[in-house]
Design an enzyme around this catalytic site. Structure first.
Site, PDB file in Angstrom:
ATOM      1  N   HIS A   1       0.725  -1.201  -0.048  1.00 43.20           N
ATOM      2  CA  HIS A   1      -0.074   0.062   0.000  1.00 43.20           C
ATOM      3  C   HIS A   1       0.658   1.435  -0.043  1.00 43.20           C
ATOM      4  O   HIS A   1       0.692   2.210  -0.583  1.00 43.20           O
ATOM      5  CB  HIS A   1      -0.956   0.163   1.165  1.00 43.20           C
ATOM      6  CG  HIS A   1      -1.904  -0.968   1.260  1.00 43.20           C
ATOM      7  ND1 HIS A   1      -1.895  -1.677   2.437  1.00 43.20           N
ATOM      8  CD2 HIS A   1      -2.723  -1.434   0.543  1.00 43.20           C
ATOM      9  CE1 HIS A   1      -3.075  -2.506   2.414  1.00 43.20           C
ATOM     10  NE2 HIS A   1      -3.662  -2.268   1.230  1.00 43.20           N
TER      11      HIS A   1
ATOM     12  N   LYS B   1     -16.035  -7.712   4.733  1.00 46.39           N
ATOM     13  CA  LYS B   1     -14.552  -7.985   5.463  1.00 46.39           C
ATOM     14  C   LYS B   1     -14.785  -7.774   6.946  1.00 46.39           C
ATOM     15  O   LYS B   1     -15.174  -6.773   7.198  1.00 46.39           O
ATOM     16  CB  LYS B   1     -13.364  -7.086   4.976  1.00 46.39           C
ATOM     17  CG  LYS B   1     -12.861  -7.408   3.419  1.00 46.39           C
ATOM     18  CD  LYS B   1     -11.634  -6.747   3.212  1.00 46.39           C
ATOM     19  CE  LYS B   1     -11.280  -6.948   1.827  1.00 46.39           C
ATOM     20  NZ  LYS B   1     -10.035  -5.764   1.591  1.00 46.39           N
TER      21      LYS B   1
ATOM     22  N   ARG C   1      -2.544  -6.211  -8.063  1.00 45.06           N
ATOM     23  CA  ARG C   1      -1.437  -7.011  -7.581  1.00 45.06           C
ATOM     24  C   ARG C   1      -1.390  -8.294  -8.853  1.00 45.06           C
ATOM     25  O   ARG C   1      -0.433  -8.254  -9.288  1.00 45.06           O
ATOM     26  CB  ARG C   1      -1.680  -7.742  -6.466  1.00 45.06           C
ATOM     27  CG  ARG C   1      -1.230  -6.883  -5.396  1.00 45.06           C
ATOM     28  CD  ARG C   1      -1.856  -7.489  -4.040  1.00 45.06           C
ATOM     29  NE  ARG C   1      -3.140  -7.108  -4.122  1.00 45.06           N
ATOM     30  CZ  ARG C   1      -3.851  -7.369  -2.958  1.00 45.06           C
ATOM     31  NH1 ARG C   1      -3.235  -7.469  -1.800  1.00 45.06           N
ATOM     32  NH2 ARG C   1      -5.242  -6.952  -3.158  1.00 45.06           N
TER      33      ARG C   1
ATOM     34  N   SER D   1      -2.719  -7.765   3.263  1.00 43.17           N
ATOM     35  CA  SER D   1      -3.026  -7.568   4.705  1.00 43.17           C
ATOM     36  C   SER D   1      -3.475  -8.712   5.272  1.00 43.17           C
ATOM     37  O   SER D   1      -2.996  -9.110   6.620  1.00 43.17           O
ATOM     38  CB  SER D   1      -4.303  -6.487   4.840  1.00 43.17           C
ATOM     39  OG  SER D   1      -3.698  -5.156   4.438  1.00 43.17           O
TER      40      SER D   1
HETATM   41  P1  ADP Z   1      -6.219  -5.980   0.676  1.00 43.41           P
HETATM   42  O1  ADP Z   1      -6.865  -6.563  -0.543  1.00 43.41           O
HETATM   43  O2  ADP Z   1      -4.917  -6.580   1.148  1.00 43.41           O
HETATM   44  O3  ADP Z   1      -7.438  -6.301   1.820  1.00 43.41           O
HETATM   45  P2  ADP Z   1      -7.045  -3.205   0.723  1.00 43.41           P
HETATM   46  O4  ADP Z   1      -8.463  -3.356   0.514  1.00 43.41           O
HETATM   47  O5  ADP Z   1      -6.671  -2.373   1.907  1.00 43.41           O
HETATM   48  O6  ADP Z   1      -5.959  -4.489   0.525  1.00 43.41           O
HETATM   49  O7  ADP Z   1      -6.615  -2.456  -0.717  1.00 43.41           O
HETATM   50  C1  ADP Z   1      -6.426  -0.985  -1.256  1.00 43.41           C
HETATM   51  C2  ADP Z   1      -6.033  -1.043  -2.371  1.00 43.41           C
HETATM   52  O8  ADP Z   1      -4.733  -1.419  -2.276  1.00 43.41           O
HETATM   53  C3  ADP Z   1      -6.448  -1.749  -3.348  1.00 43.41           C
HETATM   54  O9  ADP Z   1      -6.589  -0.810  -4.813  1.00 43.41           O
HETATM   55  C4  ADP Z   1      -5.570  -3.105  -3.584  1.00 43.41           C
HETATM   56  O10 ADP Z   1      -5.759  -3.709  -4.970  1.00 43.41           O
HETATM   57  C5  ADP Z   1      -4.325  -2.503  -3.349  1.00 43.41           C
HETATM   58  N1  ADP Z   1      -3.263  -3.351  -2.896  1.00 43.41           N
HETATM   59  C6  ADP Z   1      -3.104  -4.108  -1.781  1.00 43.41           C
HETATM   60  N2  ADP Z   1      -2.241  -4.749  -1.537  1.00 43.41           N
HETATM   61  C7  ADP Z   1      -1.237  -4.266  -2.619  1.00 43.41           C
HETATM   62  C8  ADP Z   1       0.104  -4.490  -2.993  1.00 43.41           C
HETATM   63  N3  ADP Z   1       0.722  -5.508  -2.295  1.00 43.41           N
HETATM   64  N4  ADP Z   1       0.610  -3.981  -4.055  1.00 43.41           N
HETATM   65  C9  ADP Z   1      -0.075  -3.049  -4.679  1.00 43.41           C
HETATM   66  N5  ADP Z   1      -1.422  -2.753  -4.567  1.00 43.41           N
HETATM   67  C10 ADP Z   1      -1.891  -3.250  -3.481  1.00 43.41           C
END
Ligand code: ADP
Length: 162
Positions: free
Chosen positions: A19, A43, A92, A130
């Site tokens: 992130h 979630k 990703r 996460s």
């Molecule tokens: P997760 O899918 O890990 O629960 P979030 O809902 O917090 O994550 O994700 C917020 C944004 O960050 C989304 O657009 C998600 O695709 C992106 N994201 C999460 N992890 C990564 C990563 N390792 N690299 C790039 N983007 C990421």
């Protein structure tokens, strides 16, 4: 050039280095980036929205044009309220794509002025999520390569509790 405002929404439960990499790159492209901690009903989170917000703030040392807010409404409305024309998303893998594509088209329908901009993950964070960080922490594994150093202890204190 007016580079304007972008919003970067997510659960951030907790923020990872993946992130943070997206936040850094977005902050170089826009005058201001608002990281929006969303409530996702699908979630179950380990940290409440304010805890997640504070962990992101702690991780932002040296990045000046980024603010962090919690929001539990429609993202398309949030963008309108803040005059943001761009929603940033990190991608990703192909597995992120279908859901994100659907969200982008939905947000465009709800707010035609908003564009979703996808940033490709940096390869070293491609596998990072996460939920993976939480599993490792719960099993007392080393999370130091995965999350900002400033929040290691917050995560371990919460997830290794009996
Ligand atoms: P997760 O899918 O890990 O629960 P979030 O809902 O917090 O994550 O994700 C917020 C944004 O960050 C989304 O657009 C998600 O695709 C992106 N994201 C999460 N992890 C990564 C990563 N390792 N690299 C790039 N983007 C990421």
């Amino acid at each position: 050039m007016n580079k304007s405002i972008a919003i970067y929404p997510g659960s951030f439960d907790p923020i990872t280095l993946g992130h943070l990499d997206i936040i850094r790159r977005a902050s170089a492209m826009f005058d201001k980036v608002i990281v929006v901690v969303m409530t996702n009903m699908a979630k179950t989170c380990s940290f409440n929205p304010e805890e997640r917000r504070q962990m992101i703030c702690k991780s932002l040392a040296g990045i000046d044009n980024v603010t962090v807010e919690c929001y539990d409404g429609l993202l398309a409305e949030y963008a309108k309220m803040h005059g943001a024309r761009v929603i940033i998303k990190g991608l990703r893998a192909m597995s992120d794509f279908e859901y994100e594509f659907q969200m982008a088209l939905t947000n465009k329908k709800l707010n035609p002025d908003v564009e979703t901009l996808f940033l490709t993950t940096s390869p070293q964070y491609m596998y990072l999520s996460s939920s993976m960080v939480k599993q490792i922490a719960q099993l007392h594994g080393d999370i130091s390569d995965f999350v900002p150093a400033a929040i290691h202890s917050d995560i371990l204190n919460r997830l290794t509790q009996k």
